[in-house]
Scaffold this motif. Structure first.
Motif, PDB file in Angstrom:
ATOM      1  N   PRO B 165       0.660  -1.258   0.188  1.00 28.43           N
ATOM      2  CA  PRO B 165       0.117  -0.020   0.033  1.00 28.43           C
ATOM      3  C   PRO B 165       1.157   1.461   0.086  1.00 28.43           C
ATOM      4  O   PRO B 165       0.454   2.328  -0.727  1.00 28.43           O
ATOM      5  N   MET B 166       1.903   1.084   0.705  1.00 31.88           N
ATOM      6  CA  MET B 166       2.935   2.444   0.609  1.00 31.88           C
ATOM      7  C   MET B 166       3.452   2.808  -0.642  1.00 31.88           C
ATOM      8  O   MET B 166       3.312   3.671  -1.082  1.00 31.88           O
ATOM      9  N   ASN B 169       0.576   3.752  -3.057  1.00 26.45           N
ATOM     10  CA  ASN B 169       0.091   5.227  -2.687  1.00 26.45           C
ATOM     11  C   ASN B 169       1.224   6.334  -3.112  1.00 26.45           C
ATOM     12  O   ASN B 169       0.959   7.490  -3.705  1.00 26.45           O
ATOM     13  N   THR B 170       2.322   5.915  -2.956  1.00 30.76           N
ATOM     14  CA  THR B 170       3.662   6.660  -3.527  1.00 30.76           C
ATOM     15  C   THR B 170       3.361   6.810  -4.907  1.00 30.76           C
ATOM     16  O   THR B 170       3.510   8.281  -5.600  1.00 30.76           O
ATOM     17  N   THR B 172       0.700   6.320  -7.005  1.00 29.05           N
ATOM     18  CA  THR B 172      -0.303   6.932  -7.445  1.00 29.05           C
ATOM     19  C   THR B 172      -0.230   8.712  -7.176  1.00 29.05           C
ATOM     20  O   THR B 172      -0.380   9.370  -8.044  1.00 29.05           O
ATOM     21  N   GLY B 173       0.297   8.686  -5.930  1.00 32.56           N
ATOM     22  CA  GLY B 173       0.484  10.215  -5.456  1.00 32.56           C
ATOM     23  C   GLY B 173       1.340  10.840  -6.470  1.00 32.56           C
ATOM     24  O   GLY B 173       1.148  12.070  -7.109  1.00 32.56           O
ATOM     25  N   ILE B 207      -1.793  11.749  -0.475  1.00 39.62           N
ATOM     26  CA  ILE B 207      -2.200  10.244  -0.923  1.00 39.62           C
ATOM     27  C   ILE B 207      -1.150   9.412  -0.133  1.00 39.62           C
ATOM     28  O   ILE B 207      -1.531   8.455   0.128  1.00 39.62           O
ATOM     29  N   MET B 208       0.238  10.081  -0.029  1.00 36.68           N
ATOM     30  CA  MET B 208       1.100   9.196   0.764  1.00 36.68           C
ATOM     31  C   MET B 208       0.799   9.052   2.021  1.00 36.68           C
ATOM     32  O   MET B 208       1.007   7.834   2.628  1.00 36.68           O
ATOM     33  N   ALA B 210      -1.933   8.744   3.510  1.00 40.31           N
ATOM     34  CA  ALA B 210      -3.354   7.797   3.498  1.00 40.31           C
ATOM     35  C   ALA B 210      -2.528   6.412   3.419  1.00 40.31           C
ATOM     36  O   ALA B 210      -2.841   5.530   4.206  1.00 40.31           O
ATOM     37  N   GLY B 211      -1.363   6.149   2.711  1.00 40.64           N
ATOM     38  CA  GLY B 211      -0.593   5.039   2.491  1.00 40.64           C
ATOM     39  C   GLY B 211       0.055   4.777   3.684  1.00 40.64           C
ATOM     40  O   GLY B 211       0.038   3.527   4.173  1.00 40.64           O
ATOM     41  N   CYS B 215      -0.150   1.485   5.973  1.00 43.66           N
ATOM     42  CA  CYS B 215       1.097   0.609   6.292  1.00 43.66           C
ATOM     43  C   CYS B 215       1.358   0.352   7.789  1.00 43.66           C
ATOM     44  O   CYS B 215       1.608  -0.941   8.068  1.00 43.66           O
ATOM     45  N   GLU B 273      -0.036  14.126  10.147  1.00 46.11           N
ATOM     46  CA  GLU B 273      -0.671  14.396   8.646  1.00 46.11           C
ATOM     47  C   GLU B 273      -1.206  15.743   8.592  1.00 46.11           C
ATOM     48  O   GLU B 273      -0.898  16.672   7.701  1.00 46.11           O
TER      49      GLU B 273
END
Ligand SMILES: Nc1ncnc2c1ncn2[C@@H]1O[C@H](COP(=O)(O)OP(=O)(O)OP(=O)(O)O)[C@@H](O)[C@H]1O
Ligand SMILES: [Mg+2]
Lengths: 254, 282
Positions: B165-166, B169-170, B172-173, B207-208, B210-211, B215, B273
């Motif tokens: 997921p990390m 998300n990295t 995608t971001g 987005i990161m 959220a990852g 994580c 965050e």
């Protein structure tokens, strides 16, 4: 120096798409002199943005020659500036930090840039908004910030892709008047894309009229309205004549 | 003067006091609303506790299967006071933190690599996605065989579970960016590094983050699963052992302690965050 600042000859652009090659620009030739205000008008899809990207050195031309200030031109250069329909401000940077971005990227003197930033914010009427974040501004104010950022590194040529296209009619008109005021002061070379024929006539020295499928330069209109212009030139019979000529060229009048 | 006075009388300007009163009222309204929301949440919690209490003490379910709230509370004190408790906590804590840190770091590094370098993407992206297909829990027994009963195997499972997921998300971001913003950076002759530093990275942070939260929860899950499958220490091991001895109250107390710990760190990440992403999206 009578030679043109920008000289494009037989420029073409073909995109390879899933359904086969797509001719976005077909054999487009023109010259632009230093200090001229040029508008590109034409219906959606006639290749205005494509031409502007080629002028900016962002998009490769498929054919033809493009010369800028005496040299072949095919890559981004610090003496060009781009502005878009959306403000493209970075929401994590304050107004001032956004305006200073070009200076930071290009490694210009921080001290000079700080002074210039205040000057520019003043010029676009955003004095006192330097520490706000973009999310706190209206759409019109954001375009003003984008305009200040466009001028930040003092580019020689401004490439503007429908910069006021998303604004309401009132704001658009105000922005036009301010852009003219700034242009009259700085006399930069401007290539301005728009859908709005009246806007093009109001602003430009010459108008490049483009038609789609494939994108061609249908003709060039000289705008012989006197300068400096105020909004009352729109009452000039010559203004409507020019608008009408362009409409006919585009085939929107029957 | 007189004209001014008349105008004032007919059309009083919004008075500072009126505005203050308005703001004061708004604030009171908001406070009352918050109070009501808190009361609702607390009320529901009490209701569940009460239902639990009645169900267990009223003989509806066997105390061996579900211990009463009071029994759970006593068990919590007993477990936390026991000699074996803190050494086991320490083991699990280390495993979780290592698993989280390594999963996070490898996710970010590979995400940046795949997003920024075409050759890296072409080389490893298909494998990373393919490796994602099997549920990673199936790896737990193998990892125990490979890395032994100690911490290494639990860390490995946590990393494998929390990495993806990390990474995603990295990636995608870094990829979901306004094309005009990229054009702007290119027009300013910004290279890869400057584009990353000034545009892509800050743009990817929401987005990161959220990852990071995903994580974290998966790292905890991975460690506990690993301890279930094969371990000689740790909270997961204790839960497994107590369950085996039918000390359900003990199991409950461990689950509660573990949940509280996970939640606190989760809140900490959320706080971080809100610090990192201080701006509002346009
Ligand atoms: N990257 C691309 N790949 C494929 N085709 C493209 C690409 N960019 C533009 N085109 C096509 O080229 C043509 C010209 O596009 P362009 O964006 O230059 O038009 P435009 O005159 O700016 O239109 P609009 O007024 O709607 O902005 C269109 O048919 C478009 O679909
Ligand atoms: Mg366009």
């Amino acid at each position: 120096m009578s030679a043109a600042l920008i000289d494009g000859q037989k420029l073409s652009k073909v995109y390879a798409t899933a359904t086969g090659p797509l001719v976005a620009l077909d054999n487009v030739s023109f010259e632009i002199k230093e200090g001229e205000f040029i508008s590109l008008v034409g219906p959606s899809g006639c290749g205005k943005s494509t031409l502007l990207s080629i002028l900016g050195g962002l998009e490769e031309k498929s054919d033809g020659t493009l010369i800028l200030a005496g040299k072949h031109h095919d890559a981004p250069r610090p003496d060009l500036g781009m502005m878009f329909q959306t403000s493209v401000l970075f929401p994590w940077r304050t107004v001032r930090e956004n305006v200073r971005l070009p200076g930071i990227i290009l490694g210009l003197s921080a001290k000079q840039q700080a002074a210039r930033c205040d000057e520019l914010l003043d010029m676009v009427g955003l004095n006192g908004f330097g520490d706000r974040y973009p999310a706190e501004l209206s759409g019109g104010m954001r375009q003003r910030v984008a305009l200040a950022r466009l001028l930040a590194h003092d580019p020689r040529v401004l490439l503007m892709d429908e910069p006021f296209g998303a604004l309401d009619e009132f704001t658009r008109e105000t922005m036009n008047v301010e852009l003219l005021r700034i242009w009259e002061k700085t006399r930069k070379t401007v290539v301005f894309v728009t859908h709005n024929i009246g806007e093009a006539v109001f602003l430009s020295d010459r108008i490049f009229v483009m038609t789609p499928r494939p994108g061609r330069l249908e003709g060039i209109i000289e705008v012989d309205l006197p300068r400096p212009r105020r909004t009352d030139v729109m009452r000039d019979p010559r203004f409507s004549e020019l608008v009408f000529d362009i409409r006919r060229m585009l085939g929107v009048d029957h | 003067m007189t004209i001014q006075a008349t105008v004032d009388m007919i059309e009083p300007a919004p008075h500072a006091a009126t505005i203050d009163r308005f703001i004061e009222n708004e604030r009171k309204k908001q406070f009352r609303k918050m109070l009501l929301n808190r009361a609702l949440a607390a009320g529901f919690g009490i209701f569940v506790l009460l239902a639990w209490h009645i169900a267990t003490t009223g003989g509806f379910v066997h105390a061996l299967i579900i211990p009463s709230p009071a029994a759970t509370f006593h068990a919590t004190l007993r477990v936390m006071g026991a000699d074996y408790f803190w050494p086991n906590v320490w083991v699990t804590l280390q495993e979780i933190l290592w698993g989280f840190a390594l999963g996070l770091a490898s996710g970010v590094i590979l995400g940046v690599g795949v997003a920024m370098f075409e050759t890296v993407r072409a080389t490893i992206y298909p494998y990373l996605v393919a490796l994602q297909a099997p549920p990673k829990i199936v790896l737990a027994p193998i990892f125990i065989t490979w890395f032994g009963f100690d911490m290494a195997s639990k860390i490995a499972i946590a990393v494998v579970m929390s990495f993806f997921p990390m990474f995603l998300n990295t990636l995608t971001g870094l990829s979901s960016v306004d094309p005009n913003a990229v054009k702007l950076m290119r027009s300013l002759t910004a290279g890869r590094w400057k584009t990353f530093r000034y545009l892509l990275l800050p743009n990817a942070l929401p987005i990161m983050m959220a990852g990071v939260k995903l994580c974290w929860t998966l790292a905890v899950l991975g460690v506990i699963v690993g301890e279930f499958v094969g371990a000689s220490a740790g909270i997961g091991y204790l839960i497994y052992a107590m369950n085996f001895q039918l000390d359900i109250a003990g199991v409950f107390s461990l689950i509660i302690i573990l949940s509280l710990f996970t939640l606190i760190v989760y809140q900490l990440i959320e706080w971080l965050e809100s610090r990192v992403i201080f701006w509002k999206q346009l």
